[in-house]
Design an enzyme around this catalytic site. Structure first.
Site, PDB file in Angstrom:
ATOM      1  CE  LYS A 133     -16.875  61.909  32.273  1.00  0.00           C
ATOM      2  NZ  LYS A 133     -15.833  62.110  33.296  1.00  0.00           N
ATOM      3  CG  LEU A 151     -23.861  51.755  37.182  1.00  0.00           C
ATOM      4  CD1 LEU A 151     -25.306  52.132  36.882  1.00  0.00           C
ATOM      5  CD2 LEU A 151     -23.786  51.013  38.522  1.00  0.00           C
ATOM      6  N   GLY A 207     -22.625  46.524  32.816  1.00  0.00           N
ATOM      7  CA  GLY A 207     -23.838  46.835  32.070  1.00  0.00           C
ATOM      8  C   GLY A 207     -23.625  46.861  30.566  1.00  0.00           C
ATOM      9  CD  GLU A 265     -26.118  43.760  33.596  1.00  0.00           C
ATOM     10  OE1 GLU A 265     -25.933  44.986  33.744  1.00  0.00           O
ATOM     11  OE2 GLU A 265     -26.632  43.051  34.474  1.00  0.00           O
ATOM     12  CD  GLU A 301     -21.457  44.026  37.301  1.00  0.00           C
ATOM     13  OE1 GLU A 301     -20.497  43.243  37.083  1.00  0.00           O
ATOM     14  OE2 GLU A 301     -22.185  44.460  36.403  1.00  0.00           O
ATOM     15  NE  ARG A 359     -15.604  48.689  39.011  1.00  0.00           N
ATOM     16  CZ  ARG A 359     -14.324  48.386  38.847  1.00  0.00           C
ATOM     17  NH1 ARG A 359     -13.553  48.154  39.886  1.00  0.00           N
ATOM     18  NH2 ARG A 359     -13.799  48.294  37.629  1.00  0.00           N
ATOM     19  N   GLY A 370     -27.361  44.269  37.665  1.00  0.00           N
ATOM     20  CA  GLY A 370     -28.743  44.748  37.773  1.00  0.00           C
ATOM     21  C   GLY A 370     -29.388  45.022  36.435  1.00  0.00           C
TER      22      GLY A 370
HETATM   23  C1  1HE Z   1     -16.387  56.056  33.773  1.00  0.00           C
HETATM   24  C2  1HE Z   1     -16.662  54.681  33.725  1.00  0.00           C
HETATM   25  C3  1HE Z   1     -17.821  54.222  34.399  1.00  0.00           C
HETATM   26  C4  1HE Z   1     -14.839  55.034  32.620  1.00  0.00           C
HETATM   27  N1  1HE Z   1     -18.582  55.126  35.044  1.00  0.00           N
HETATM   28  N2  1HE Z   1     -17.160  56.908  34.442  1.00  0.00           N
HETATM   29  N3  1HE Z   1     -17.868  49.521  35.160  1.00  0.00           N
HETATM   30  C5  1HE Z   1     -16.552  49.395  35.487  1.00  0.00           C
HETATM   31  O1  1HE Z   1     -16.190  49.014  36.569  1.00  0.00           O
HETATM   32  C6  1HE Z   1     -15.572  49.786  34.401  1.00  0.00           C
HETATM   33  C7  1HE Z   1     -14.820  51.030  34.812  1.00  0.00           C
HETATM   34  N4  1HE Z   1     -13.986  51.527  33.726  1.00  0.00           N
HETATM   35  C8  1HE Z   1     -12.795  50.973  33.376  1.00  0.00           C
HETATM   36  O2  1HE Z   1     -12.405  49.918  33.863  1.00  0.00           O
HETATM   37  C9  1HE Z   1     -11.968  51.711  32.356  1.00  0.00           C
HETATM   38  O3  1HE Z   1     -12.442  53.035  32.287  1.00  0.00           O
HETATM   39  C10 1HE Z   1     -11.987  51.114  30.933  1.00  0.00           C
HETATM   40  C11 1HE Z   1     -11.243  49.771  30.933  1.00  0.00           C
HETATM   41  C12 1HE Z   1     -13.420  50.914  30.408  1.00  0.00           C
HETATM   42  C13 1HE Z   1     -11.297  52.090  29.958  1.00  0.00           C
HETATM   43  O4  1HE Z   1     -10.010  52.431  30.442  1.00  0.00           O
HETATM   44  P1  1HE Z   1      -9.280  53.757  29.906  1.00  0.00           P
HETATM   45  O5  1HE Z   1      -7.925  53.780  30.508  1.00  0.00           O
HETATM   46  O6  1HE Z   1      -9.377  53.817  28.416  1.00  0.00           O
HETATM   47  O7  1HE Z   1     -10.170  54.987  30.417  1.00  0.00           O
HETATM   48  P2  1HE Z   1     -10.198  55.660  31.889  1.00  0.00           P
HETATM   49  O8  1HE Z   1      -9.074  56.641  32.003  1.00  0.00           O
HETATM   50  O9  1HE Z   1     -10.303  54.645  32.958  1.00  0.00           O
HETATM   51  O10 1HE Z   1     -11.594  56.426  31.841  1.00  0.00           O
HETATM   52  C14 1HE Z   1     -11.801  57.550  30.996  1.00  0.00           C
HETATM   53  C15 1HE Z   1     -12.900  58.398  31.594  1.00  0.00           C
HETATM   54  O11 1HE Z   1     -14.118  57.640  31.586  1.00  0.00           O
HETATM   55  C16 1HE Z   1     -12.629  58.737  33.063  1.00  0.00           C
HETATM   56  O12 1HE Z   1     -13.262  59.979  33.305  1.00  0.00           O
HETATM   57  P3  1HE Z   1     -12.379  61.337  33.404  1.00  0.00           P
HETATM   58  O13 1HE Z   1     -13.384  62.392  33.699  1.00  0.00           O
HETATM   59  O14 1HE Z   1     -11.362  61.101  34.498  1.00  0.00           O
HETATM   60  O15 1HE Z   1     -11.723  61.493  32.047  1.00  0.00           O
HETATM   61  C17 1HE Z   1     -13.392  57.668  33.809  1.00  0.00           C
HETATM   62  O16 1HE Z   1     -13.794  58.059  35.117  1.00  0.00           O
HETATM   63  C18 1HE Z   1     -14.612  57.529  32.918  1.00  0.00           C
HETATM   64  N5  1HE Z   1     -15.252  56.222  33.091  1.00  0.00           N
HETATM   65  N6  1HE Z   1     -15.689  54.063  33.006  1.00  0.00           N
HETATM   66  C19 1HE Z   1     -18.253  56.424  35.056  1.00  0.00           C
HETATM   67  N7  1HE Z   1     -18.195  52.949  34.376  1.00  0.00           N
HETATM   68  C20 1HE Z   1     -27.185  47.796  36.066  1.00  0.00           C
HETATM   69  S1  1HE Z   1     -25.895  47.388  37.017  1.00  0.00           S
HETATM   70  C21 1HE Z   1     -24.484  47.355  36.038  1.00  0.00           C
HETATM   71  C22 1HE Z   1     -23.283  47.357  36.932  1.00  0.00           C
HETATM   72  C23 1HE Z   1     -22.027  47.673  36.193  1.00  0.00           C
HETATM   73  O17 1HE Z   1     -22.038  47.993  35.038  1.00  0.00           O
HETATM   74  S2  1HE Z   1     -20.619  47.552  37.135  1.00  0.00           S
HETATM   75  C24 1HE Z   1     -19.342  47.884  36.023  1.00  0.00           C
HETATM   76  C25 1HE Z   1     -18.940  49.318  36.062  1.00  0.00           C
END
Ligand code: 1HE
Length: 261
Positions: A27, A66, A111, A114, A134, A137, A142
């Protein structure tokens, strides 16, 4: 190296350096409630022998921020407490009493950034990239970015980074201070452990003052800051380790600092 494991975080101790690894690579080390609890627990239970900590992420990505799958459907009150839980956990990292070095590769997103910003030293390999998506989205930071990332980038650049959701690459990250070191792919953890080992060899009171006095002085007026600096120097300079350090320098030997007890 001794090894131990919580559900989502692995911990090990090697030569005074505690290594705390986010271990959810499938993940992309996204921070779920479980991960946050395990991280907190890892810092609540730091062994006395640990004189520095390295935080790492298993797999190709440090941390995707997150866990978005848990985020849907929180009330305002729940979201408030959730954010405060992140603050409490990351404050424990920043204030754990010993230096914390972070090893970064791949995604350092939301996060994840962070978390990295709560560490005192950041070592990135050239695959690292940084993003605060963020704003794209429909949510807000946070986990402390407005304070800790803002302190690194300044508020103006943080606003722009969040409005556009832009991605900084590893070279940008070094230039902007998101990392302090940039190394070859796959080398971040090795370098982070080396740096942590070197820092762990400093006098414990010097490390303590660096970690505790400097961030507080940064929030003071210059007059208050200079006075606080003098208090910190008086305590540090009159310690047995200061004698050991200066004597060793003059004798051209390595200092033999006490263990911090
Ligand atoms: C996740 C998450 C996640 C991956 N929560 N499940 N964060 C984001 O907006 C970043 C979202 N993630 C991405 O942009 C990409 O996943 C990556 C660039 C990090 C990696 O890409 P990749 O192609 O290697 O992986 P993928 O195919 O996108 O993801 C693999 C698996 O991880 C997939 O799950 P699966 O069950 O389909 O295999 C994804 O759903 C899972 N996954 N990232 C949940 N973030 C205190 S407030 C803080 C606010 C924030 O942090 S906002 C930023 C959120």
């Amino acid at each position: 190296m001794t090894q131990d494991a919580f559900e989502t975080v692995t911990v090990g101790l090697s030569d005074r350096v505690r290594i705390v690894t986010l271990n959810r690579p499938d993940k992309r080390n996204a921070i779920s409630e479980r991960v946050l609890d395990d991280l907190e627990h890892a810092f609540d239970t730091l062994p006395e022998a640990a004189q520095a900590v390295v935080i790492a992420g298993a797999g190709d990505h440090f941390c995707a921020g997150l866990d978005l799958s848990e985020h849907r459907g929180r009330s305002a009150e729940q979201a408030l407490h959730h954010s405060r839980h992140w603050h409490a956990a990351f404050d424990k990292i920043a204030s754990c009493g010993v230096p914390v070095v972070c090893a970064l590769q791949g995604a350092v997103i939301g996060g994840g950034l962070e978390l990295a910003a709560a560490a005192h030293v950041r070592v990135a390999d050239s695959t690292a990239f940084y993003q605060l998506p963020e704003g794209r989205r429909g949510i807000f930071v946070g986990g402390g970015a407005s304070v800790r990332v803002g302190r690194i980038l300044c508020a103006d650049r943080l606003v722009e980074m969040m409005l556009t959701g832009r991605r900084y690459d590893a070279a940008d990250g070094l230039r902007l201070g998101l990392s302090h070191y940039l190394v070859d792919p796959g080398e971040a953890l090795t370098h982070a452990v080396e740096i942590a080992g070197s820092i762990a060899g400093n006098a414990p009171l010097s490390n303590y003052m660096i970690l505790n006095a400097i961030p507080r002085i940064a929030g003071m007026s210059p007059d208050e800051g200079l006075f606080t600096e003098s208090l910190a120097t008086a305590l540090t300079q009159s310690s047995p380790d200061a004698q050991a350090g200066l004597t060793a320098f003059l004798a051209k030997t390595d200092p033999d600092f006490r263990s911090g007890d």
